[in-house]
Design a protein around this motif. Structure first.
Motif, PDB file in Angstrom:
ATOM      1  N   THR A  65      14.075  22.617  23.484  1.00 42.20           N
ATOM      2  CA  THR A  65      13.737  21.194  23.309  1.00 42.20           C
ATOM      3  C   THR A  65      13.158  21.166  21.865  1.00 42.20           C
ATOM      4  O   THR A  65      13.648  20.137  21.046  1.00 42.20           O
ATOM      5  CB  THR A  65      12.430  20.612  23.901  1.00 42.20           C
ATOM      6  OG1 THR A  65      13.021  21.080  25.421  1.00 42.20           O
ATOM      7  CG2 THR A  65      12.706  19.010  24.119  1.00 42.20           C
ATOM      8  N   LYS A  66      12.354  22.119  21.477  1.00 47.79           N
ATOM      9  CA  LYS A  66      11.763  22.176  20.187  1.00 47.79           C
ATOM     10  C   LYS A  66      13.169  22.281  19.042  1.00 47.79           C
ATOM     11  O   LYS A  66      12.872  21.567  17.962  1.00 47.79           O
ATOM     12  CB  LYS A  66      10.914  23.314  19.968  1.00 47.79           C
ATOM     13  CG  LYS A  66       9.253  22.933  20.335  1.00 47.79           C
ATOM     14  CD  LYS A  66       8.441  24.256  19.972  1.00 47.79           C
ATOM     15  CE  LYS A  66       7.175  23.901  20.514  1.00 47.79           C
ATOM     16  NZ  LYS A  66       6.460  25.375  20.613  1.00 47.79           N
ATOM     17  N   VAL A  67      13.925  23.238  19.367  1.00 45.28           N
ATOM     18  CA  VAL A  67      14.968  23.521  18.644  1.00 45.28           C
ATOM     19  C   VAL A  67      15.802  22.266  18.537  1.00 45.28           C
ATOM     20  O   VAL A  67      16.280  21.728  17.188  1.00 45.28           O
ATOM     21  CB  VAL A  67      15.828  24.617  18.845  1.00 45.28           C
ATOM     22  CG1 VAL A  67      17.032  24.807  17.989  1.00 45.28           C
ATOM     23  CG2 VAL A  67      14.898  25.783  18.751  1.00 45.28           C
ATOM     24  N   LYS A  68      15.894  21.439  19.466  1.00 50.12           N
ATOM     25  CA  LYS A  68      16.740  20.441  19.641  1.00 50.12           C
ATOM     26  C   LYS A  68      16.115  19.077  18.443  1.00 50.12           C
ATOM     27  O   LYS A  68      16.698  18.498  17.884  1.00 50.12           O
ATOM     28  CB  LYS A  68      16.727  19.647  21.094  1.00 50.12           C
ATOM     29  CG  LYS A  68      18.438  19.469  21.626  1.00 50.12           C
ATOM     30  CD  LYS A  68      18.106  18.994  22.904  1.00 50.12           C
ATOM     31  CE  LYS A  68      19.394  19.510  23.422  1.00 50.12           C
ATOM     32  NZ  LYS A  68      19.339  19.790  25.131  1.00 50.12           N
ATOM     33  N   ILE A  69      14.873  19.121  18.578  1.00 53.03           N
ATOM     34  CA  ILE A  69      14.043  18.277  17.754  1.00 53.03           C
ATOM     35  C   ILE A  69      14.411  18.246  16.330  1.00 53.03           C
ATOM     36  O   ILE A  69      14.714  17.354  15.544  1.00 53.03           O
ATOM     37  CB  ILE A  69      12.563  18.097  18.088  1.00 53.03           C
ATOM     38  CG1 ILE A  69      12.591  17.560  19.618  1.00 53.03           C
ATOM     39  CG2 ILE A  69      11.795  17.180  17.194  1.00 53.03           C
ATOM     40  CD1 ILE A  69      11.070  17.758  20.297  1.00 53.03           C
ATOM     41  N   ILE A  70      14.344  19.601  15.942  1.00 50.64           N
ATOM     42  CA  ILE A  70      14.561  20.200  14.583  1.00 50.64           C
ATOM     43  C   ILE A  70      15.967  19.622  14.201  1.00 50.64           C
ATOM     44  O   ILE A  70      16.237  19.205  13.091  1.00 50.64           O
ATOM     45  CB  ILE A  70      14.485  21.575  14.424  1.00 50.64           C
ATOM     46  CG1 ILE A  70      13.247  22.034  14.819  1.00 50.64           C
ATOM     47  CG2 ILE A  70      14.844  22.026  13.088  1.00 50.64           C
ATOM     48  CD1 ILE A  70      12.946  23.427  14.664  1.00 50.64           C
ATOM     49  N   GLY A  71      16.971  19.671  15.204  1.00 49.10           N
ATOM     50  CA  GLY A  71      18.273  19.381  14.792  1.00 49.10           C
ATOM     51  C   GLY A  71      18.467  18.006  14.546  1.00 49.10           C
ATOM     52  O   GLY A  71      19.189  17.470  13.661  1.00 49.10           O
ATOM     53  N   LEU A  72      17.867  17.204  15.282  1.00 44.12           N
ATOM     54  CA  LEU A  72      17.623  15.760  15.412  1.00 44.12           C
ATOM     55  C   LEU A  72      17.178  15.265  14.179  1.00 44.12           C
ATOM     56  O   LEU A  72      17.725  14.129  13.638  1.00 44.12           O
ATOM     57  CB  LEU A  72      17.033  15.406  16.520  1.00 44.12           C
ATOM     58  CG  LEU A  72      17.252  13.620  16.999  1.00 44.12           C
ATOM     59  CD1 LEU A  72      18.688  13.544  17.639  1.00 44.12           C
ATOM     60  CD2 LEU A  72      16.279  13.381  18.225  1.00 44.12           C
ATOM     61  N   VAL A  73      16.003  16.032  13.814  1.00 45.57           N
ATOM     62  CA  VAL A  73      15.318  15.596  12.405  1.00 45.57           C
ATOM     63  C   VAL A  73      16.322  15.506  11.511  1.00 45.57           C
ATOM     64  O   VAL A  73      16.475  15.055  10.379  1.00 45.57           O
ATOM     65  CB  VAL A  73      13.884  16.271  12.454  1.00 45.57           C
ATOM     66  CG1 VAL A  73      13.479  15.689  11.068  1.00 45.57           C
ATOM     67  CG2 VAL A  73      13.175  15.806  13.453  1.00 45.57           C
ATOM     68  N   ALA A  74      16.991  16.816  11.489  1.00 44.86           N
ATOM     69  CA  ALA A  74      17.815  17.272  10.316  1.00 44.86           C
ATOM     70  C   ALA A  74      18.931  16.318  10.009  1.00 44.86           C
ATOM     71  O   ALA A  74      19.084  15.757   9.138  1.00 44.86           O
ATOM     72  CB  ALA A  74      18.416  18.734  10.557  1.00 44.86           C
ATOM     73  N   ILE A  75      19.616  15.737  11.185  1.00 43.88           N
ATOM     74  CA  ILE A  75      20.549  14.802  11.255  1.00 43.88           C
ATOM     75  C   ILE A  75      19.881  13.264  10.850  1.00 43.88           C
ATOM     76  O   ILE A  75      20.649  12.755  10.102  1.00 43.88           O
ATOM     77  CB  ILE A  75      21.193  14.679  12.563  1.00 43.88           C
ATOM     78  CG1 ILE A  75      21.838  15.815  13.022  1.00 43.88           C
ATOM     79  CG2 ILE A  75      21.968  13.366  12.559  1.00 43.88           C
ATOM     80  CD1 ILE A  75      22.473  15.991  14.421  1.00 43.88           C
ATOM     81  N   ILE A  76      18.770  12.867  10.995  1.00 40.44           N
ATOM     82  CA  ILE A  76      18.155  11.691  10.910  1.00 40.44           C
ATOM     83  C   ILE A  76      17.889  11.650   9.202  1.00 40.44           C
ATOM     84  O   ILE A  76      18.315  10.715   8.424  1.00 40.44           O
ATOM     85  CB  ILE A  76      16.996  11.495  11.528  1.00 40.44           C
ATOM     86  CG1 ILE A  76      17.179  11.206  12.996  1.00 40.44           C
ATOM     87  CG2 ILE A  76      16.148  10.352  10.992  1.00 40.44           C
ATOM     88  CD1 ILE A  76      16.237  11.280  14.052  1.00 40.44           C
ATOM     89  N   LEU A  77      17.431  12.739   8.660  1.00 47.30           N
ATOM     90  CA  LEU A  77      17.287  13.034   7.508  1.00 47.30           C
ATOM     91  C   LEU A  77      18.586  13.148   6.646  1.00 47.30           C
ATOM     92  O   LEU A  77      18.385  12.204   5.513  1.00 47.30           O
ATOM     93  CB  LEU A  77      16.510  14.446   7.063  1.00 47.30           C
ATOM     94  CG  LEU A  77      15.029  14.471   7.214  1.00 47.30           C
ATOM     95  CD1 LEU A  77      14.619  15.955   6.894  1.00 47.30           C
ATOM     96  CD2 LEU A  77      14.269  13.647   6.279  1.00 47.30           C
ATOM     97  N   THR A  78      19.655  13.464   6.947  1.00 47.08           N
ATOM     98  CA  THR A  78      21.035  13.352   6.365  1.00 47.08           C
ATOM     99  C   THR A  78      21.269  11.650   6.182  1.00 47.08           C
ATOM    100  O   THR A  78      21.849  11.509   5.186  1.00 47.08           O
ATOM    101  CB  THR A  78      22.023  14.004   7.216  1.00 47.08           C
ATOM    102  OG1 THR A  78      21.670  15.427   7.471  1.00 47.08           O
ATOM    103  CG2 THR A  78      23.222  14.166   6.615  1.00 47.08           C
ATOM    104  N   ILE A  79      21.017  11.078   7.467  1.00 48.15           N
ATOM    105  CA  ILE A  79      21.472   9.843   7.542  1.00 48.15           C
ATOM    106  C   ILE A  79      20.353   8.851   6.260  1.00 48.15           C
ATOM    107  O   ILE A  79      20.997   8.071   5.717  1.00 48.15           O
ATOM    108  CB  ILE A  79      21.423   9.060   8.895  1.00 48.15           C
ATOM    109  CG1 ILE A  79      22.213   9.616   9.705  1.00 48.15           C
ATOM    110  CG2 ILE A  79      21.408   7.689   8.948  1.00 48.15           C
ATOM    111  CD1 ILE A  79      22.031   9.510  11.399  1.00 48.15           C
TER     112      ILE A  79
END
Ligand SMILES: [Zn+2]
Length: 112
Positions: A65-79
């Protein structure tokens, strides 16, 4: 807490901190992402938008889950970064238009 290696059934005494089986050497779980790597991924997402999407999407499919959140934050930052780029470009075009209008202003009156 004890757990058993799914590959060789070796008893792992400290599964929380064991990323590899001490008996067969197979990976038991994903290595945690270091803070430095996390910052790197976020920076990549923000400053080089398309590149940040690759680790972002990759991490999104990791079970942790922690890794998933990092991925999600990375995608949000990209947007966010893309939105900011578009917004900045629009602002630039707007100010150029306004400059052109004010410069043309007196001439428009002469033509009338
Ligand atoms: Zn093992």
């Amino acid at each position: 807490m004890q757990s058993v290696c799914p590959f060789c059934n070796f008893v792992i005494i400290d599964p929380e901190n064991s990323f590899f089986c001490p008996n067969c050497g197979k990976q038991l779980k994903e290595k945690p992402i270091t803070v430095l790597k996390q910052i790197g991924i976020y920076a990549l997402s923000f400053f080089l938008p398309p590149l940040g999407l690759f680790p972002g999407i990759k991490y999104l499919f990791v079970k942790n889950t922690k890794v998933k959140i990092i991925g999600l934050v990375a995608i949000i930052l990209t947007i966010i970064s893309c939105a900011l780029t578009v917004w900045a470009t629009m602002g630039l075009i707007d100010s150029i238009n306004q400059n052109l209008n004010t410069q043309l202003g007196p001439y428009q009156n002469i033509i009338k």
